[in-house]
Design an enzyme around this catalytic site. Structure first.
Site, PDB file in Angstrom:
ATOM      1  N   CYS A   1       5.971   0.101   7.694  1.00 27.34           N
ATOM      2  CA  CYS A   1       5.951   1.187   6.330  1.00 27.34           C
ATOM      3  C   CYS A   1       6.353   1.555   5.706  1.00 27.34           C
ATOM      4  CB  CYS A   1       5.156   2.571   7.497  1.00 27.34           C
ATOM      5  SG  CYS A   1       4.793   4.111   6.382  1.00 27.34           S
ATOM      6  N   LEU A   2       6.735   1.698   4.601  1.00 29.06           N
ATOM      7  CA  LEU A   2       7.840   2.079   3.817  1.00 29.06           C
ATOM      8  C   LEU A   2       8.379   3.380   4.332  1.00 29.06           C
ATOM      9  CD1 LEU A   2       6.004   1.692   0.268  1.00 29.06           C
ATOM     10  CD2 LEU A   2       7.690  -0.501   1.504  1.00 29.06           C
TER      11      LEU A   2
ATOM     12  N   GLY B   1       0.860  -1.530   0.062  1.00 28.20           N
ATOM     13  CA  GLY B   1      -0.376  -0.219  -0.556  1.00 28.20           C
ATOM     14  C   GLY B   1       1.151   1.487  -0.212  1.00 28.20           C
TER      15      GLY B   1
ATOM     16  N   HIS C   1      -4.527   2.219   7.019  1.00 29.75           N
ATOM     17  CA  HIS C   1      -3.147   2.225   8.392  1.00 29.75           C
ATOM     18  C   HIS C   1      -2.918   3.030   6.893  1.00 29.75           C
ATOM     19  CE1 HIS C   1       2.042   1.704   8.777  1.00 29.75           C
ATOM     20  NE2 HIS C   1       1.101   2.735   7.406  1.00 29.75           N
ATOM     21  N   GLU C   2      -3.419   3.032   5.620  1.00 30.73           N
ATOM     22  CA  GLU C   2      -2.960   3.985   4.615  1.00 30.73           C
ATOM     23  C   GLU C   2      -3.644   5.244   4.661  1.00 30.73           C
ATOM     24  OE1 GLU C   2      -0.391   3.381   2.658  1.00 30.73           O
ATOM     25  OE2 GLU C   2      -0.374   1.266   3.197  1.00 30.73           O
TER      26      GLU C   2
ATOM     27  N   GLN D   1       3.348  10.168   1.054  1.00 30.23           N
ATOM     28  CA  GLN D   1       4.276   9.173   1.264  1.00 30.23           C
ATOM     29  C   GLN D   1       5.480   9.527  -0.240  1.00 30.23           C
ATOM     30  OE1 GLN D   1       2.303   5.711   2.441  1.00 30.23           O
ATOM     31  NE2 GLN D   1       4.097   5.729   3.062  1.00 30.23           N
TER      32      GLN D   1
ATOM     33  N   HIS E   1      -1.980   8.335   6.586  1.00 30.90           N
ATOM     34  CA  HIS E   1      -1.634   8.697   6.196  1.00 30.90           C
ATOM     35  C   HIS E   1      -2.164  10.063   5.512  1.00 30.90           C
ATOM     36  CE1 HIS E   1       2.431   6.553   5.927  1.00 30.90           C
ATOM     37  NE2 HIS E   1       1.977   5.854   6.029  1.00 30.90           N
TER      38      HIS E   1
HETATM   39 NI    NI Z   1       3.025   3.754   5.488  1.00 32.45          NI
END
Ligand code: NI
Length: 154
Positions: free
Chosen positions: A103-104, A49, A145-146, A54, A149
């Site tokens: 998380c990236l 995701g 989660h996404e 991000q 952001h």
């Molecule tokens: Ni994340």
């Protein structure tokens, strides 16, 4: 299309509340390019995701793609590439489920987070069509989660 750099914790855009995309932007060239770039980026980084903030674009857009096969979370599940624009979450069952989330934007770390395990998502597709999805368990967590952001929450 291009792979963009995923910004990391500490970058101010990750703490911003992202703005909604306007109807005349959705389906337009610049949003289509952003979606294509985010797709390339998600696949290049090997994530499941990615939210637009991000890649330093503070707009309410996130993508999810979960290829087949077991995930590192132990559940087998898939989701084809799906674009969520201006998503709104409705909690259908507040009973929480906990997962170790990665998380990236926070490489190398995972955190145990409990979230409602049954939600409904209302959103717009990349063509601007209204859509909704009801999700439980791990998928409900991935989406929440996404969407965090989009509100500047890490
Ligand atoms: Ni994340």
């Amino acid at each position: 299309m291009a792979v963009r750099r995923v910004i990391r914790m500490g970058h101010p855009v990750l703490r911003e509340v992202a703005r909604p995309l306007a109807p005349d932007e959705i389906g337009g060239e610049s949003v289509a390019r952003l979606i294509a770039d985010m797709t390339d980026t998600l696949r290049d980084y090997g994530g499941i995701g990615l939210a637009a903030p991000q890649v330093a674009e503070p707009v309410r857009l996130a993508i999810i793609e979960i290829p087949g096969g077991p995930t590192r979370y132990g559940e087998i599940l898939t989701m084809p590439l799906t674009v969520f624009i201006n998503p709104v979450i409705e909690v259908l069952d507040p009973a929480p489920a906990g997962y170790w989330e990665g998380c990236l934007s926070i490489p190398g770390l995972r955190g145990y987070v409990e979230r409602p395990q049954h939600v409904r998502i209302r959103y717009q597709t990349e063509r601007g069509d209204p859509a909704e999805l009801e999700l439980q368990g791990f998928l409900a967590t991935v989406l929440q989660h996404e969407f965090d952001h989009l509100d500047g929450v890490l």
